[in-house]
Design a protein around this motif. Structure first.
Motif, PDB file in Angstrom:
ATOM      1  N   ILE A 190      43.605  43.792  42.122  1.00  0.00           N
ATOM      2  CA  ILE A 190      43.543  45.007  42.937  1.00  0.00           C
ATOM      3  C   ILE A 190      42.556  46.003  42.339  1.00  0.00           C
ATOM      4  O   ILE A 190      41.747  46.621  43.061  1.00  0.00           O
ATOM      5  CB  ILE A 190      44.939  45.648  43.061  1.00  0.00           C
ATOM      6  CG1 ILE A 190      45.887  44.712  43.808  1.00  0.00           C
ATOM      7  CG2 ILE A 190      44.851  46.995  43.776  1.00  0.00           C
ATOM      8  CD1 ILE A 190      45.470  44.386  45.216  1.00  0.00           C
ATOM      9  N   GLY A 191      42.589  46.142  41.001  1.00  0.00           N
ATOM     10  CA  GLY A 191      41.667  47.072  40.347  1.00  0.00           C
ATOM     11  C   GLY A 191      40.210  46.689  40.543  1.00  0.00           C
ATOM     12  O   GLY A 191      39.365  47.540  40.861  1.00  0.00           O
ATOM     13  N   VAL A 192      39.915  45.410  40.397  1.00  0.00           N
ATOM     14  CA  VAL A 192      38.540  44.942  40.590  1.00  0.00           C
ATOM     15  C   VAL A 192      38.125  45.084  42.052  1.00  0.00           C
ATOM     16  O   VAL A 192      36.987  45.457  42.364  1.00  0.00           O
ATOM     17  CB  VAL A 192      38.405  43.477  40.118  1.00  0.00           C
ATOM     18  CG1 VAL A 192      37.022  42.920  40.480  1.00  0.00           C
ATOM     19  CG2 VAL A 192      38.622  43.385  38.615  1.00  0.00           C
ATOM     20  N   ALA A 193      39.054  44.805  42.981  1.00  0.00           N
ATOM     21  CA  ALA A 193      38.747  44.914  44.408  1.00  0.00           C
ATOM     22  C   ALA A 193      38.422  46.352  44.794  1.00  0.00           C
ATOM     23  O   ALA A 193      37.507  46.603  45.597  1.00  0.00           O
ATOM     24  CB  ALA A 193      39.922  44.401  45.230  1.00  0.00           C
ATOM     25  N   LEU A 194      39.147  47.309  44.227  1.00  0.00           N
ATOM     26  CA  LEU A 194      38.881  48.712  44.524  1.00  0.00           C
ATOM     27  C   LEU A 194      37.540  49.168  43.958  1.00  0.00           C
ATOM     28  O   LEU A 194      36.784  49.890  44.615  1.00  0.00           O
ATOM     29  CB  LEU A 194      40.015  49.587  43.964  1.00  0.00           C
ATOM     30  CG  LEU A 194      41.382  49.428  44.634  1.00  0.00           C
ATOM     31  CD1 LEU A 194      42.434  50.245  43.911  1.00  0.00           C
ATOM     32  CD2 LEU A 194      41.307  49.829  46.107  1.00  0.00           C
ATOM     33  N   VAL A 195      37.248  48.717  42.735  1.00  0.00           N
ATOM     34  CA  VAL A 195      35.984  49.097  42.104  1.00  0.00           C
ATOM     35  C   VAL A 195      34.814  48.421  42.817  1.00  0.00           C
ATOM     36  O   VAL A 195      33.708  48.973  42.876  1.00  0.00           O
ATOM     37  CB  VAL A 195      36.004  48.737  40.599  1.00  0.00           C
ATOM     38  CG1 VAL A 195      34.636  48.947  39.965  1.00  0.00           C
ATOM     39  CG2 VAL A 195      37.046  49.577  39.875  1.00  0.00           C
ATOM     40  N   ALA A 196      35.035  47.239  43.376  1.00  0.00           N
ATOM     41  CA  ALA A 196      33.953  46.508  44.056  1.00  0.00           C
ATOM     42  C   ALA A 196      33.421  47.265  45.260  1.00  0.00           C
ATOM     43  O   ALA A 196      32.283  47.048  45.686  1.00  0.00           O
ATOM     44  CB  ALA A 196      34.444  45.128  44.478  1.00  0.00           C
ATOM     45  N   SER A 205      28.776  40.521  40.328  1.00  0.00           N
ATOM     46  CA  SER A 205      29.706  40.380  39.216  1.00  0.00           C
ATOM     47  C   SER A 205      31.138  40.626  39.657  1.00  0.00           C
ATOM     48  O   SER A 205      32.062  39.906  39.252  1.00  0.00           O
ATOM     49  CB  SER A 205      29.319  41.355  38.095  1.00  0.00           C
ATOM     50  OG  SER A 205      30.252  41.293  37.037  1.00  0.00           O
ATOM     51  N   ALA A 206      31.348  41.660  40.500  1.00  0.00           N
ATOM     52  CA  ALA A 206      32.691  41.969  40.984  1.00  0.00           C
ATOM     53  C   ALA A 206      33.227  40.844  41.860  1.00  0.00           C
ATOM     54  O   ALA A 206      34.404  40.469  41.763  1.00  0.00           O
ATOM     55  CB  ALA A 206      32.675  43.283  41.752  1.00  0.00           C
ATOM     56  N   ARG A 207      32.368  40.277  42.718  1.00  0.00           N
ATOM     57  CA  ARG A 207      32.799  39.186  43.591  1.00  0.00           C
ATOM     58  C   ARG A 207      33.192  37.955  42.774  1.00  0.00           C
ATOM     59  O   ARG A 207      34.195  37.296  43.069  1.00  0.00           O
ATOM     60  CB  ARG A 207      31.675  38.835  44.561  1.00  0.00           C
ATOM     61  CG  ARG A 207      32.121  37.904  45.692  1.00  0.00           C
ATOM     62  CD  ARG A 207      30.958  37.511  46.596  1.00  0.00           C
ATOM     63  NE  ARG A 207      30.252  38.672  47.089  1.00  0.00           N
ATOM     64  CZ  ARG A 207      29.007  38.997  46.717  1.00  0.00           C
ATOM     65  NH1 ARG A 207      28.353  38.231  45.845  1.00  0.00           N
ATOM     66  NH2 ARG A 207      28.418  40.056  47.218  1.00  0.00           N
ATOM     67  N   LYS A 208      32.422  37.674  41.755  1.00  0.00           N
ATOM     68  CA  LYS A 208      32.731  36.524  40.896  1.00  0.00           C
ATOM     69  C   LYS A 208      34.031  36.753  40.131  1.00  0.00           C
ATOM     70  O   LYS A 208      34.838  35.822  39.960  1.00  0.00           O
ATOM     71  CB  LYS A 208      31.575  36.283  39.918  1.00  0.00           C
ATOM     72  CG  LYS A 208      31.691  34.977  39.153  1.00  0.00           C
ATOM     73  CD  LYS A 208      30.441  34.727  38.339  1.00  0.00           C
ATOM     74  CE  LYS A 208      30.529  33.402  37.603  1.00  0.00           C
ATOM     75  NZ  LYS A 208      29.319  33.128  36.789  1.00  0.00           N
ATOM     76  N   ALA A 209      34.244  37.994  39.674  1.00  0.00           N
ATOM     77  CA  ALA A 209      35.490  38.314  38.964  1.00  0.00           C
ATOM     78  C   ALA A 209      36.691  38.178  39.888  1.00  0.00           C
ATOM     79  O   ALA A 209      37.748  37.682  39.486  1.00  0.00           O
ATOM     80  CB  ALA A 209      35.420  39.728  38.393  1.00  0.00           C
ATOM     81  N   LEU A 210      36.547  38.599  41.150  1.00  0.00           N
ATOM     82  CA  LEU A 210      37.629  38.465  42.124  1.00  0.00           C
ATOM     83  C   LEU A 210      37.970  36.996  42.366  1.00  0.00           C
ATOM     84  O   LEU A 210      39.151  36.623  42.450  1.00  0.00           O
ATOM     85  CB  LEU A 210      37.232  39.144  43.441  1.00  0.00           C
ATOM     86  CG  LEU A 210      37.257  40.676  43.467  1.00  0.00           C
ATOM     87  CD1 LEU A 210      36.693  41.195  44.773  1.00  0.00           C
ATOM     88  CD2 LEU A 210      38.680  41.189  43.272  1.00  0.00           C
ATOM     89  N   GLN A 211      36.951  36.164  42.477  1.00  0.00           N
ATOM     90  CA  GLN A 211      37.187  34.739  42.678  1.00  0.00           C
ATOM     91  C   GLN A 211      37.898  34.128  41.471  1.00  0.00           C
ATOM     92  O   GLN A 211      38.813  33.306  41.621  1.00  0.00           O
ATOM     93  CB  GLN A 211      35.859  34.030  42.928  1.00  0.00           C
ATOM     94  CG  GLN A 211      35.192  34.408  44.243  1.00  0.00           C
ATOM     95  CD  GLN A 211      33.801  33.807  44.393  1.00  0.00           C
ATOM     96  OE1 GLN A 211      33.280  33.181  43.468  1.00  0.00           O
ATOM     97  NE2 GLN A 211      33.196  33.988  45.559  1.00  0.00           N
ATOM     98  N   THR A 212      37.484  34.535  40.276  1.00  0.00           N
ATOM     99  CA  THR A 212      38.122  34.024  39.058  1.00  0.00           C
ATOM    100  C   THR A 212      39.579  34.449  38.977  1.00  0.00           C
ATOM    101  O   THR A 212      40.456  33.637  38.643  1.00  0.00           O
ATOM    102  CB  THR A 212      37.365  34.536  37.813  1.00  0.00           C
ATOM    103  OG1 THR A 212      35.999  34.104  37.878  1.00  0.00           O
ATOM    104  CG2 THR A 212      38.003  33.993  36.542  1.00  0.00           C
ATOM    105  N   LEU A 213      39.873  35.719  39.305  1.00  0.00           N
ATOM    106  CA  LEU A 213      41.252  36.207  39.272  1.00  0.00           C
ATOM    107  C   LEU A 213      42.113  35.502  40.309  1.00  0.00           C
ATOM    108  O   LEU A 213      43.288  35.201  40.058  1.00  0.00           O
ATOM    109  CB  LEU A 213      41.272  37.721  39.497  1.00  0.00           C
ATOM    110  CG  LEU A 213      40.693  38.571  38.358  1.00  0.00           C
ATOM    111  CD1 LEU A 213      40.579  40.023  38.779  1.00  0.00           C
ATOM    112  CD2 LEU A 213      41.557  38.450  37.107  1.00  0.00           C
ATOM    113  N   LEU A 214      41.538  35.232  41.463  1.00  0.00           N
ATOM    114  CA  LEU A 214      42.284  34.503  42.492  1.00  0.00           C
ATOM    115  C   LEU A 214      42.601  33.083  42.026  1.00  0.00           C
ATOM    116  O   LEU A 214      43.717  32.586  42.241  1.00  0.00           O
ATOM    117  CB  LEU A 214      41.467  34.467  43.784  1.00  0.00           C
ATOM    118  CG  LEU A 214      42.149  33.835  45.001  1.00  0.00           C
ATOM    119  CD1 LEU A 214      43.419  34.596  45.359  1.00  0.00           C
ATOM    120  CD2 LEU A 214      41.199  33.804  46.196  1.00  0.00           C
ATOM    121  N   LEU A 215      41.653  32.449  41.368  1.00  0.00           N
ATOM    122  CA  LEU A 215      41.893  31.119  40.816  1.00  0.00           C
ATOM    123  C   LEU A 215      42.939  31.160  39.703  1.00  0.00           C
ATOM    124  O   LEU A 215      43.714  30.219  39.533  1.00  0.00           O
ATOM    125  CB  LEU A 215      40.583  30.529  40.296  1.00  0.00           C
ATOM    126  CG  LEU A 215      39.578  30.116  41.384  1.00  0.00           C
ATOM    127  CD1 LEU A 215      38.229  29.758  40.768  1.00  0.00           C
ATOM    128  CD2 LEU A 215      40.105  28.946  42.200  1.00  0.00           C
TER     129      LEU A 215
END
Length: 292
Positions: A190-196, A205-215
Motif C-alpha cells: 500500500i505504501g509503495v502504491a501510494l508513493v507510485a 522502479s515503483a512498478r517493479k517493487a509492486l510486482q515483487t511485493l505482490l509475488l
C-alpha cells in the motif's frame, strides 16, 4: 510410479537451480554488498535447506524406511526450523523494498551491513526459539507417555508431533506469524502504491517493487498452505482410496512443499536484470560441464 518420478525429478531440478543461484549470489562483490541480495541469499539458503530435508523425508517414505524417534527428530526439526525463517525474511525484504522506493535517500543509512547482520541474526534467533519450544514439548510428551522408541509409521511431521498439544501450538503460532508477516507485506504494498502516484517517483522502479511485493504475498500464501498440507491430506484420506491418496500427496508435495521454496529463484533469478545474466551463465556453464 509416474507421479513419484515426476515429484523426484522436479524436486532435484529445483534444488539444482537453487544451488546455482546460491553460488551466483556469492560470485560477485555487488551481490555481497547489496542489501536486497544479502536478504535474498538468506531466504534462498533457508528455502534450500527446507527443500533438502523434505526431499530426504520423501525418499525415506518412498523406500518405506521406518526410523526411531531420535533419528527422525533432527530431520523434522530442521524442516520446521527453516520453514519459519522464510516468512520472516519475506517480511524484511518487503520492508526493504518499501524503504528503497519511499525513502531512497535514507535506504543506505537504514540497511547497512551492521543492521542487516542484526536483522538476520534476529530472524534465525526467533526461529531457534520456536524450535526450542517444540523440543521442550517433545521432552514433556516423551517423559509423561510410555512410547516405543521405534516409530510405527514413516518419519513425518504428523508422526513426530502426534499429540493434540502440538496442533494447538502450531495453529496459534502459524496464525500469529503469517498474519504479522502478511500485514507487513500488505502495508509495504500500500505504501509503495501510494508513493507510485507521485510525479517525483521513479515509475519503473515503483512498478517493479509492486510486482515483487505482490509475488511475496503469493509466496507467503503458498508457504502458509504448505504448513496446512498435512491437515488437507488427512481430511482427504477419509474420502478416497490409497492409490488416489498417494497421487494427491505427490501433487501436494510438488505444488505446496517444493514450489514455494523455488519461487525466490524464479522471482529474482529471472526478473532481476543484475542476477539473470550471471545466473544463466552459471547454469549453462555447469550444464556443459556435466555433459563433458
Amino acid at each position: 510410479m509416474l507421479f513419484g518420478t515426476l515429484s523426484v525429478g522436479s524436486s532435484c531440478s529445483f534444488f539444482y537451480i537453487n544451488s546455482v543461484l546460491l553460488f551466483t549470489l556469492r560470485s560477485k562483490q555487488v551481490f555481497c554488498e547489496t542489501s536486497r541480495y544479502i536478504l535474498l541469499f538468506n531466504l534462498l539458503f533457508a528455502d534450500t535447506a527446507t527443500l533438502v530435508s523434505n526431499i530426504l523425508l520423501y525418499f525415506l517414505a518412498s523406500l518405506r524406511i521406518k526410523m526411531s524417534y531420535y533419528a527422525c527428530g533432527p530431520l523434522i526439526l530442521l524442516s520446521v526450523f527453516t520453514i519459519t525463517i522464510s516468512p520472516l525474511t519475506l517480511a524484511v525484504m518487503s520492508f526493504e523494498r518499501f524503504v528503497a522506493v519511499c525513502y531512497p535517500l535514507r535506504h543506505a543509512a537504514i540497511f547497512t551491513m551492521r543492521s542487516l547482520s542484526i536483522i538476520i541474526a534476529l530472524v534465525w534467533a526467533f526461529s531457534f526459539i520456536h524450535i526450542l519450544i517444540r523440543v521442550f514439548m517433545l521432552l514433556y510428551v516423551f517423559t509423561t507417555t510410555s512410547l516405543d522408541l521405534q516409530m510405527n509409521d514413516f518419519c513425518s511431521l504428523e508422526a513426530m508431533f502426534f499429540t493434540p498439544i502440538f496442533n494447538y501450538f502450531e495453529e496459534a503460532y502459524s496464525s500469529i506469524l503469517f498474519l504479522s508477516v502478511g500485514a507487513v507485506i500488505f502495508a509495504s504494498y500500500i505504501g509503495v502504491a501510494l508513493v507510485a502516484r507521485s510525479a517525483s517517483t521513479d515509475k519503473a522502479s515503483a512498478r517493479k517493487a509492486l510486482q515483487t511485493l505482490l509475488l511475496h504475498l503469493i509466496q507467503l500464501s503458498l508457504i502458509l498452505t504448505s504448513t496446512l498440507s498435512s491437515t488437507i491430506i488427512t481430511s482427504i484420506a477419509r474420502r478416497v482410496g490409497r492409490l488416489t491418496l498417494i497421487r494427491i500427496y505427490n501433487v501436494c508435495f510438488v505444488c505446496l512443499t517444493i514450489l514455494p521454496r523455488c519461487l525466490s529463484a524464479l522471482i529474482y533469478g529471472l526478473r532481476d536484470q543484475t542476477i539473470r545474466p550471471a545466473l544463466m551463465q552459471n547454469l549453462c556453464c555447469r550444464w556443459r560441464c556435466s555433459l563433458f
